[in-house]
Scaffold this active site. Structure first.
Site, PDB file in Angstrom:
ATOM      1  N   TYR A 100       1.020 -15.097  25.913  1.00 50.62           N
ATOM      2  CA  TYR A 100       0.403 -13.764  26.059  1.00 50.62           C
ATOM      3  C   TYR A 100       1.484 -12.736  26.322  1.00 50.62           C
ATOM      4  CZ  TYR A 100      -4.573 -13.230  25.654  1.00 50.62           C
ATOM      5  OH  TYR A 100      -5.824 -13.065  25.136  1.00 50.62           O
ATOM      6  N   GLU A 110       0.780  -8.858  26.246  1.00 46.17           N
ATOM      7  CA  GLU A 110       0.230  -7.498  26.096  1.00 46.17           C
ATOM      8  C   GLU A 110       1.272  -6.463  26.472  1.00 46.17           C
ATOM      9  OE1 GLU A 110      -3.278  -7.538  28.473  1.00 46.17           O
ATOM     10  OE2 GLU A 110      -4.463  -8.540  26.932  1.00 46.17           O
ATOM     11  N   ASP A 159      -1.087   3.635   2.709  1.00 47.61           N
ATOM     12  CA  ASP A 159      -1.377   2.224   2.939  1.00 47.61           C
ATOM     13  C   ASP A 159      -0.733   1.470   1.773  1.00 47.61           C
ATOM     14  OD1 ASP A 159      -2.334  -0.323   3.013  1.00 47.61           O
ATOM     15  OD2 ASP A 159      -4.452   0.222   3.263  1.00 47.61           O
ATOM     16  N   THR A 217      -0.121  -4.477   4.995  1.00 52.10           N
ATOM     17  CA  THR A 217      -0.301  -5.882   5.342  1.00 52.10           C
ATOM     18  C   THR A 217       1.056  -6.535   5.108  1.00 52.10           C
ATOM     19  OG1 THR A 217      -0.980  -6.353   3.084  1.00 52.10           O
ATOM     20  CG2 THR A 217      -2.743  -6.048   4.686  1.00 52.10           C
ATOM     21  N   LYS A 254       1.035  -9.888   1.254  1.00 52.85           N
ATOM     22  CA  LYS A 254       0.799  -9.725  -0.192  1.00 52.85           C
ATOM     23  C   LYS A 254       2.154  -9.770  -0.901  1.00 52.85           C
ATOM     24  CE  LYS A 254      -3.591  -7.354   0.356  1.00 52.85           C
ATOM     25  NZ  LYS A 254      -3.795  -6.769   1.680  1.00 52.85           N
ATOM     26  N   ARG A 268       0.101 -13.686   7.363  1.00 55.01           N
ATOM     27  CA  ARG A 268      -0.985 -12.686   7.417  1.00 55.01           C
ATOM     28  C   ARG A 268      -0.761 -11.804   8.634  1.00 55.01           C
ATOM     29  NH1 ARG A 268      -4.210 -14.609   3.835  1.00 55.01           N
ATOM     30  NH2 ARG A 268      -5.391 -12.686   3.728  1.00 55.01           N
TER      31      ARG A 268
HETATM   32  N1  PLP Z   1      -5.252  -2.080   2.587  1.00 52.31           N
HETATM   33  C1  PLP Z   1      -5.216  -2.426   1.289  1.00 52.31           C
HETATM   34  C2  PLP Z   1      -4.717  -1.432   0.283  1.00 52.31           C
HETATM   35  C3  PLP Z   1      -5.651  -3.682   0.892  1.00 52.31           C
HETATM   36  O1  PLP Z   1      -5.658  -4.017  -0.394  1.00 52.31           O
HETATM   37  C4  PLP Z   1      -6.115  -4.596   1.880  1.00 52.31           C
HETATM   38  C5  PLP Z   1      -6.575  -5.948   1.536  1.00 52.31           C
HETATM   39  O2  PLP Z   1      -6.699  -6.391   0.480  1.00 52.31           O
HETATM   40  C6  PLP Z   1      -6.142  -4.165   3.204  1.00 52.31           C
HETATM   41  C7  PLP Z   1      -5.702  -2.916   3.524  1.00 52.31           C
HETATM   42  C8  PLP Z   1      -6.750  -5.010   4.287  1.00 52.31           C
HETATM   43  O3  PLP Z   1      -5.992  -6.011   4.703  1.00 52.31           O
HETATM   44  P1  PLP Z   1      -6.638  -7.214   5.560  1.00 52.31           P
HETATM   45  O4  PLP Z   1      -7.442  -8.002   4.591  1.00 52.31           O
HETATM   46  O5  PLP Z   1      -5.426  -7.880   6.060  1.00 52.31           O
HETATM   47  O6  PLP Z   1      -7.466  -6.596   6.635  1.00 52.31           O
END
Ligand code: PLP
Length: 433
Positions: free
Chosen positions: A51, A53, A206, A232, A235, A241
């Site tokens: 842990y 935090e 994002d 993320t 990918k 993950r």
């Molecule tokens: N943002 C985008 C552009 C995504 O394509 C994805 C998932 O495919 C996410 C966020 C979400 O990620 P997670 O599935 O890890 O919550």
């Protein structure tokens, strides 16, 4: 202590089956990849027991000497991997995944019911960018914030920046989100920045799908134009993950980004960080600075172009006419098909991809396209030649789907899926062969 086979043969056997599936199929889901043995070793380590935090040097639990060292190293590597100056940019590596990272940004920078604009889900955006239907606010983002999605120009398959600008002028969002889950082209960051500035909005990117390509400088750099960048880590970046949030250190629109983002992650939305993930991420981010990683990302794009070219030669229509990145979107409607049926038939042949809506679709349940991604099979060593062959196999699957559709009574998707799954259906064998 017993190993997994002894302690729980049932779970061991499921994991073995999944491993077998992963290694015996053509994995073409654009958001997936095969992470490295080194990353998996870190993720499967004793780091999961701790842990911690808080942030390095400011924890709510004792015993965090090594965890502090690890998280600091991970932060430094994250900044280095994306070529960022630590005086101008900071990063939080604790988000549990992409959707929580996005929601953490929203709660950091916005008040409840503030207005946001992201790319609409049926046009390639992500659920967490504010998706809603006329009947229902589907994602937490659209429940707690007021969302007005922007869309593609259906005639070109490209983001309709002019319409976005007009809508933003009327809607006056406080946050504009760049980024997508199913968009085969790069983004016009200077234009998005201009639109955000014209209405006094934060600009967030994002980069979940393309973060590996951004780290390798294969695509344009969002950090030059955006105030905050989420991703993320599993990918194209090929890590465990997880999620990350990069933020500007200087205040933006009067907000101290560093404390707002860090507080939104903890204690705002999360508790203890997943230290095993942070360990795996640190390993991934070291590799992301290597020449091999850069070469891999260039190969991903080159493979995707080879796939797009071959599919076009075979007569398929691609949304936007091609691809700049790691994925293609195939519009199957003119071929008389939909993505759901094709996904099912290809699944039987161990070709894994996903149905996807394409601009102009009437139904989200039976969308008109498929999304095909190159990152995972490029990790497995595929080059342009194998991706041409992959396109040929997908073509064969689509031809079989057309045949199957004709031979099934009734036009409903359910009838089709039931028939394909039934043992008597002769196509099952021919597809599997
Ligand atoms: N943002 C985008 C552009 C995504 O394509 C994805 C998932 O495919 C996410 C966020 C979400 O990620 P997670 O599935 O890890 O919550």
């Amino acid at each position: 202590d017993r190993n997994l086979s002894e302690a729980d043969p049932e779970v061991r056997s499921i994991i073995d089956s999944e491993k077998n599936r992963q290694f015996n199929s053509l994995e073409l889901i654009a958001s997936e990849n095969f992470t490295s043995r080194a990353v998996m070793e870190a993720v499967g380590s004793c780091l999961t027991n701790k842990y911690s935090e808080g942030l390095p040097g400011k924890r709510y639990y004792g015993g965090n000497e090594y965890i502090d060292e690890l998280e600091t190293l991970c932060q430094q590597r994250a900044l280095a991997a994306f070529h960022l100056d630590g005086k101008k940019w900071g990063v939080n590596v604790q988000p549990l995944s992409g959707s929580p990272a996005n929601f953490e940004v929203y709660t950091a920078l916005l008040n409840p019911h503030d207005r946001i604009m992201g790319l609409d889900l049926p046009h390639g955006g992500h659920l967490s960018h504010g998706f809603m239907t006329p009947k229902r606010r589907v994602s937490g983002t659209s429940i707690y914030f007021e969302s007005m999605p922007y869309r593609l120009d259906e005639s070109t398959g490209l983001i309709d920046y002019d319409m976005l600008e007009k809508t933003a002028t009327l809607f006056r969002p406080k946050l504009i989100i760049v980024g997508a889950s199913a968009y085969p082209r790069d983004f016009d960051y200077p234009r998005m920045r201009k639109i955000a500035d014209s209405v006094g909005a934060f600009l967030m990117m994002d980069m979940a799908h393309i973060s590996g390509l951004v780290a390798a400088s294969v695509l344009a750099d969002p950090f030059e134009y955006c105030d905050v960048v989420t991703t993320t880590t599993h990918k194209s970046l090929r890590g465990p993950r997880g999620g990350m949030i990069f933020f500007k250190k200087d205040p933006v629109l009067g907000v101290d980004m560093e404390s707002a983002i860090n507080n939104a992650v903890f204690p705002g939305l999360q508790g203890g960080p997943h230290n095993h993930t942070i360990g795996g991420l640190a390993v991934c981010l070291k590799h992301a600075q290597s020449p091999e990683f850069k070469a891999y990302q260039f190969q991903v794009v080159s493979n995707c172009r080879a796939l797009a070219r071959r599919l076009t030669e075979l007569g398929y229509e691609l949304v936007s006419g091609g691809s700049d990145n790691h994925l293609v979107l195939v519009d199957l409607r003119k071929a008389g098909l939909d993505g759901a049926r094709v996904e099912k038939i290809l699944d039987l042949a161990s070709i894994t991809l996903n149905k996807n809506s394409v601009p102009g679709d009437k139904s989200a349940l039976v969308p008109g396209g498929i999304r095909i991604g190159a990152p995972a099979m490029t990790t497995r060593g595929f080059t342009e030649k194998e991706f041409v062959e992959t396109a040929n196999l997908i073509h064969e699957g689509i031809q079989l789907t057309l045949k199957a559709k004709k031979s099934v009574q009734g036009s409903k998707l359910q009838d089709f899926l039931k028939a394909v799954e039934s043992a008597e259906f002769p196509l099952k064998d021919s597809v599997a062969a």
